[in-house]
Motif scaffolding. Structure first.
Motif, PDB file in Angstrom:
ATOM      1  N   ASN A  39       0.858  -1.238   0.186  1.00  0.00           N
ATOM      2  CA  ASN A  39      -0.021   0.070   0.105  1.00  0.00           C
ATOM      3  C   ASN A  39       0.989   1.143  -0.005  1.00  0.00           C
ATOM      4  O   ASN A  39       2.349   1.148  -0.064  1.00  0.00           O
ATOM      5  N   SER A  40       0.388   2.295   0.381  1.00  0.00           N
ATOM      6  CA  SER A  40       0.877   3.679   0.089  1.00  0.00           C
ATOM      7  C   SER A  40       2.499   3.799   1.135  1.00  0.00           C
ATOM      8  O   SER A  40       2.089   3.254   2.302  1.00  0.00           O
ATOM      9  N   VAL A  41       3.005   4.472   0.552  1.00  0.00           N
ATOM     10  CA  VAL A  41       4.599   4.535   1.338  1.00  0.00           C
ATOM     11  C   VAL A  41       4.536   5.794   2.087  1.00  0.00           C
ATOM     12  O   VAL A  41       4.602   6.765   1.532  1.00  0.00           O
ATOM     13  N   PHE A  42       4.429   5.917   3.306  1.00  0.00           N
ATOM     14  CA  PHE A  42       4.581   7.320   4.111  1.00  0.00           C
ATOM     15  C   PHE A  42       5.801   7.608   4.573  1.00  0.00           C
ATOM     16  O   PHE A  42       5.951   8.668   5.198  1.00  0.00           O
ATOM     17  N   ALA A  43       6.461   6.571   5.099  1.00  0.00           N
ATOM     18  CA  ALA A  43       7.658   6.755   6.224  1.00  0.00           C
ATOM     19  C   ALA A  43       9.096   6.348   5.443  1.00  0.00           C
ATOM     20  O   ALA A  43       8.905   5.448   4.604  1.00  0.00           O
ATOM     21  N   GLY A  85       8.255   2.814   5.251  1.00  0.00           N
ATOM     22  CA  GLY A  85       7.215   2.279   6.383  1.00  0.00           C
ATOM     23  C   GLY A  85       5.962   2.636   5.564  1.00  0.00           C
ATOM     24  O   GLY A  85       5.992   3.570   4.862  1.00  0.00           O
ATOM     25  N   GLY A  86       4.744   2.057   5.423  1.00  0.00           N
ATOM     26  CA  GLY A  86       3.686   2.696   4.958  1.00  0.00           C
ATOM     27  C   GLY A  86       2.352   2.038   5.360  1.00  0.00           C
ATOM     28  O   GLY A  86       2.261   1.729   6.649  1.00  0.00           O
ATOM     29  N   PHE A 117      -1.593  -0.205  12.716  1.00  0.00           N
ATOM     30  CA  PHE A 117      -1.984   0.162  11.450  1.00  0.00           C
ATOM     31  C   PHE A 117      -0.902   0.989  10.776  1.00  0.00           C
ATOM     32  O   PHE A 117       0.075   0.756  10.833  1.00  0.00           O
ATOM     33  N   ALA A 118      -1.269   1.926   9.834  1.00  0.00           N
ATOM     34  CA  ALA A 118      -0.247   2.469   9.047  1.00  0.00           C
ATOM     35  C   ALA A 118       0.765   2.999   9.616  1.00  0.00           C
ATOM     36  O   ALA A 118       0.489   3.825  10.846  1.00  0.00           O
ATOM     37  N   ILE A 119       2.048   3.172   9.205  1.00  0.00           N
ATOM     38  CA  ILE A 119       3.227   3.909   9.689  1.00  0.00           C
ATOM     39  C   ILE A 119       3.392   5.065   9.088  1.00  0.00           C
ATOM     40  O   ILE A 119       3.340   5.286   7.715  1.00  0.00           O
ATOM     41  N   ASN A 120       3.332   5.934   9.840  1.00  0.00           N
ATOM     42  CA  ASN A 120       3.102   7.657   9.196  1.00  0.00           C
ATOM     43  C   ASN A 120       4.438   8.139   9.090  1.00  0.00           C
ATOM     44  O   ASN A 120       4.637   8.924   8.187  1.00  0.00           O
TER      45      ASN A 120
END
Length: 302
Positions: A183-187, A200-201, A225-228
């Protein structure tokens, strides 16, 4: 898990909406936050209770960046563009309208500011010329986060299309396209002390990549849950992650061991998603910001 003591030193209030952006100042005694209310605030770690309003813009701010050489603060104003604050004079000195999209991240290196937008474009701004230098269309989906390896002169971009794209900073040519997450990569961050990139994501995984060939070394389920976001301690031996699961986790970089979980039940932590975390180079305290509109400052005895 090791018996590490955590002390919550301060809870700072003043924002009227979710806090999305957090960056350390050129003088690391100061840090800056920005939120959905369009307010950008300066905080002093020696006197943290009194924040100072630096700017108020019309839309949400997801991204802040500092230019340490020029003592500038860049504000990513969603649906508008970039505002630039001279931190010595505490006033805006220029702005540029560059997009009608959300701006998810900013990174400055040398004379260039990299802007990641919601329509999959990296906009490169020449800081000295105060003008757009180049557009790189790299995806149909959002550019969510940047990391810079100053040694190898490479830029990593974490994407909503689940990939990480690596570019050469010299000519902006693509080097690698990593199938990174589900899924989306946020970190995203390069380790300061070894050739490693951590990502992370939204899939709650942490992935560890060696940076010679960008092969995946290890993948662990790190949060519920998601890693921001993630931030290294200055020496690179430890890092922290923050998550939509309302927790901050402290990790040993050398053996990837989880050392501590900081949450609401045990440490009076945040009550909602934690959006950014910063390991201060000024005093090694940890700063976190959240959807709960609060800023928390933590001391950890490692």
């Amino acid at each position: 898990m090791s018996n590490i003591q955590v002390n919550k030193l301060h809870t700072l209030t003043g924002h009227n909406d979710c806090i999305y952006a957090l960056v350390e100042g050129p003088d690391p005694r100061f840090f800056y936050t920005a939120s959905g209310d369009g307010m950008v605030v300066e905080w002093d770690l020696d006197n943290p209770k009194d924040g100072r309003l630096m700017a108020k813009v019309a839309h949400s701010v997801y991204a802040l960046e500092v230019d340490k050489e020029r003592n500038l603060l860049f504000i990513g104003h969603n649906f508008e563009g970039i505002h630039v604050i001279d931190l010595e004079k505490s006033k805006e000195i220029w702005s540029i309208k560059i997009t009608e999209q959300s701006i998810f991240d900013l990174k400055a290196i040398g004379n260039e500011l990299y802007v990641g937008t919601g329509d999959g474009i990296i906009i490169i701004i020449d800081i000295e010329q105060r003008s757009v230098k180049k557009h790189l269309k790299i995806s149909k989906k959002s550019v969510r986060v940047f990391a810079i390896d100053p040694t190898k002169r490479q830029l990593a971009a974490g994407m909503s299309d689940h990939s990480i794209k690596i570019f050469n900073l010299a000519d902006h040519s693509p080097i690698h396209n990593l199938e990174a997450h589900n899924n989306s990569v946020f970190a995203l961050n390069y380790a300061p002390n070894k050739p490693v990139l951590i990502s992370g994501g939204r899939d709650a995984h942490l992935n560890f990549w060696e940076t010679k060939n960008y092969s995946l070394q290890e993948s662990i389920v790190a949060h519920m849950f998601a890693i921001n976001y993630l931030s290294f301690r200055e020496d690179g031996n430890y890092f922290v992650t923050c998550s939509m699961d309302k927790s901050i986790k402290v990790w040993d970089s050398n053996n990837l061991k989880l050392l501590k979980v900081i949450d609401k039940a045990r440490h009076a932590g945040h009550g909602t998603s934690i959006n950014k975390v910063l390991w201060s180079t000024y005093n090694h305290q940890i700063i976190s910001v959240s959807d709960d509109r609060n800023i928390s400052i933590w001391h950890i005895n490692l």
